[in-house]
Design a protein around this motif. Structure first.
Motif, PDB file in Angstrom:
ATOM      1  N   UNK A 122       0.749  -1.195   0.039  1.00 37.03           N
ATOM      2  CA  UNK A 122       0.190   0.016   0.077  1.00 37.03           C
ATOM      3  C   UNK A 122       0.838   1.154   0.021  1.00 37.03           C
ATOM      4  N   UNK A 123       1.919   1.239   1.021  1.00 43.06           N
ATOM      5  CA  UNK A 123       2.883   2.510   1.022  1.00 43.06           C
ATOM      6  C   UNK A 123       3.617   2.455  -0.447  1.00 43.06           C
ATOM      7  N   UNK A 124       4.184   1.313  -0.782  1.00 40.32           N
ATOM      8  CA  UNK A 124       4.736   1.315  -2.099  1.00 40.32           C
ATOM      9  C   UNK A 124       3.816   1.878  -3.307  1.00 40.32           C
ATOM     10  N   UNK A 125       2.516   1.727  -3.432  1.00 38.95           N
ATOM     11  CA  UNK A 125       1.627   1.974  -4.483  1.00 38.95           C
ATOM     12  C   UNK A 125       1.640   3.486  -4.241  1.00 38.95           C
ATOM     13  N   UNK A 126       1.366   4.120  -3.178  1.00 41.84           N
ATOM     14  CA  UNK A 126       1.327   5.655  -3.031  1.00 41.84           C
ATOM     15  C   UNK A 126       2.545   6.191  -3.526  1.00 41.84           C
ATOM     16  N   UNK A 127       3.796   5.747  -2.979  1.00 47.43           N
ATOM     17  CA  UNK A 127       4.965   6.360  -3.706  1.00 47.43           C
ATOM     18  C   UNK A 127       4.978   6.400  -4.980  1.00 47.43           C
ATOM     19  N   UNK A 128       4.959   4.920  -5.565  1.00 51.42           N
ATOM     20  CA  UNK A 128       5.034   4.799  -7.072  1.00 51.42           C
ATOM     21  C   UNK A 128       3.948   5.703  -7.927  1.00 51.42           C
ATOM     22  N   UNK A 129       2.912   6.014  -7.220  1.00 52.26           N
ATOM     23  CA  UNK A 129       1.933   7.050  -7.868  1.00 52.26           C
ATOM     24  C   UNK A 129       2.564   8.333  -8.026  1.00 52.26           C
ATOM     25  N   UNK A 130       3.521   8.751  -6.950  1.00 54.91           N
ATOM     26  CA  UNK A 130       4.308  10.116  -7.388  1.00 54.91           C
ATOM     27  C   UNK A 130       5.232   9.910  -8.376  1.00 54.91           C
ATOM     28  N   UNK A 131       6.242   8.597  -8.419  1.00 55.78           N
ATOM     29  CA  UNK A 131       7.026   8.475  -9.499  1.00 55.78           C
ATOM     30  C   UNK A 131       6.218   8.339 -10.958  1.00 55.78           C
ATOM     31  N   UNK A 132       5.042   7.960 -10.992  1.00 55.96           N
ATOM     32  CA  UNK A 132       4.157   7.846 -12.141  1.00 55.96           C
ATOM     33  C   UNK A 132       3.894   9.248 -12.596  1.00 55.96           C
ATOM     34  N   UNK A 133       3.510  10.278 -11.611  1.00 52.96           N
ATOM     35  CA  UNK A 133       3.426  11.704 -12.018  1.00 52.96           C
ATOM     36  C   UNK A 133       4.574  12.349 -12.415  1.00 52.96           C
ATOM     37  N   UNK A 134       5.581  11.840 -11.662  1.00 52.68           N
ATOM     38  CA  UNK A 134       7.092  12.839 -11.907  1.00 52.68           C
ATOM     39  C   UNK A 134       7.285  12.413 -13.290  1.00 52.68           C
ATOM     40  N   UNK A 135       7.272  11.043 -13.751  1.00 45.74           N
ATOM     41  CA  UNK A 135       7.757  10.697 -15.161  1.00 45.74           C
ATOM     42  C   UNK A 135       7.047  11.241 -16.279  1.00 45.74           C
ATOM     43  N   UNK A 136       5.733  12.143 -15.793  1.00 49.56           N
ATOM     44  CA  UNK A 136       4.874  12.566 -17.225  1.00 49.56           C
ATOM     45  C   UNK A 136       5.570  13.985 -17.442  1.00 49.56           C
ATOM     46  N   UNK A 137       6.374  14.620 -16.608  1.00 49.85           N
ATOM     47  CA  UNK A 137       7.087  15.647 -16.855  1.00 49.85           C
ATOM     48  C   UNK A 137       7.888  15.809 -17.974  1.00 49.85           C
ATOM     49  N   UNK A 138       8.712  14.801 -18.044  1.00 47.20           N
ATOM     50  CA  UNK A 138       9.704  14.994 -19.413  1.00 47.20           C
ATOM     51  C   UNK A 138       8.772  14.629 -20.769  1.00 47.20           C
ATOM     52  N   UNK A 139       7.849  13.844 -20.553  1.00 51.39           N
ATOM     53  CA  UNK A 139       6.853  13.581 -21.645  1.00 51.39           C
ATOM     54  C   UNK A 139       6.151  14.819 -21.993  1.00 51.39           C
ATOM     55  N   UNK A 140       5.538  15.622 -20.987  1.00 51.74           N
ATOM     56  CA  UNK A 140       4.976  16.692 -21.212  1.00 51.74           C
ATOM     57  C   UNK A 140       5.994  18.156 -21.897  1.00 51.74           C
TER      58      UNK A 140
END
Length: 245
Positions: A122-140
Motif C-alpha cells: 500500500x505504501x509502495x503504491x502511493x510512492x509509485x503513484x508520485x513516481x508515475x506523475x513525476x515521469x510525465x514531466x519530461x513527456x509533457x
C-alpha cells in the motif's frame, strides 16, 4: 490419487492474480528502468548541446541524472526481489485458503506476514503513484517541444526565411531543467528547427514515453498485488474465526 488429479491440484494452487501482477511488475520495471536510464543520458546530451553554453548551468541537472541512474539500479533490484516475495506469499495464502497440501493450514504468523505485505505494498503504491506523475514531466516537455517544432515546420514552408520565426522558442528553464540565470536556456528559430530534425530528439521522446508507460504498468501491478493480498488475507481471517487453522 492419479497424475491427472495431482496436476489439477497443482494448477489450483497457482495464485494467478499474483502471477499476473508479478509479470506486469517485471515488464513495467524493465521498461521504466531500461528506457528511463537511456532517456536521461540522451537528455543530458540535448541540454548540453542546445540549451546551455556554460557547464556550471547544467552541473546540477547532470548530478541529478547521475544519482537517479543509480536509484534506477536500486529500484530494479528491489522490485525483482519484492516481486518474488509477493509471488511466494501468494502461493502460501492460496494453498492455505484452498487447503491444498493436506495438513497445511494458515497460522497466526502467516496472517501477520500477509498483513505486513499489504501495508508495505500500500505504501509502495502511493510512492509509485508520485513516481508515475513525476515521469510525465519530461513527456509533457517533449510533447510541447514536438508541437512547437511542428509549428516551425509549417511556418518555414510559408515564409522564405526561418530567421523570421525567432519568437518561437522552447525554454528549458520553465520546466526546471536549468536555473533561471542559465544562458541561453532556450532554443529559438533555426536552433529549434535543428533540434526537431535530429534523430536523438525523437529517440529521447520515445524512450520517455516507454518509461512513462512502464511506470504505469508497475503501478497497475502494485494495485493487483493489493487486491490479491487483501482478498487472501480476508479469507484467512474468516477461516481463522471459523476455527480452521
Amino acid at each position: 490419487m492419479g497424475c491427472y488429479d495431482c496436476c489439477i491440484r497443482c494448477i489450483g494452487a497457482v495464485p494467478y492474480p499474483s502471477l499476473v501482477a508479478t509479470l506486469l511488475c517485471y515488464a513495467g520495471m524493465a521498461l521504466f528502468c531500461g528506457c528511463g536510464h537511456e532517456a536521461l543520458t540522451q537528455t543530458e546530451v540535448l541540454v548540453e548541446t542546445y540549451f546551455a553554453r556554460n557547464i556550471q548551468d547544467y552541473v546540477v541537472m547532470a548530478s541529478f541524472i547521475k544519482y537517479f541512474q543509480y536509484v534506477i539500479y536500486g529500484l530494479a533490484s528491489f522490485f525483482f526481489l519484492y516481486g518474488i516475495l509477493l509471488l511466494a506469499e501468494g502461493f502460501y495464502t492460496t494453498s492455505a485458503v484452498k487447503q491444498t497440501f493436506g495438513e497445511f493450514r494458515s497460522t497466526q504468523c502467516g496472517r501477520c506476514l500477509s498483513l505486513t505485505f499489504i501495508i508495505v505494498t500500500y505504501i509502495l503504491a502511493f510512492i509509485w503513484l508520485a513516481v508515475f506523475a513525476f515521469s510525465a514531466i519530461p513527456v509533457f516537455f517533449l510533447f510541447n517541444m514536438e508541437q512547437t517544432c511542428h509549428t516551425v515546420n509549417i511556418l518555414s514552408e510559408t515564409t522564405p526565411s526561418i530567421n523570421q520565426h525567432g519568437w518561437i522558442c522552447m525554454d528549458a528553464r520553465q520546466y526546471g531543467l536549468l536555473p533561471w540565470n542559465a544562458m541561453p536556456g532556450k532554443s529559438c528559430g533555426t536552433t529549434l528547427a535543428a533540434i526537431c530534425k535530429t534523430s536523438e530528439f525523437y529517440v529521447t521522446y520515445d524512450l520517455y514515453i516507454a518509461a512513462f508507460a512502464g511506470a504505469g504498468i508497475t503501478l497497475l501491478a502494485l494495485f493487483l498485488y493489493l487486491v490479491a493480498t487483501t482478498y487472501n488475507y480476508a479469507v484467512l481471517r474468516f477461516l481463522g474465526r471459523k476455527g480452521i487453522r
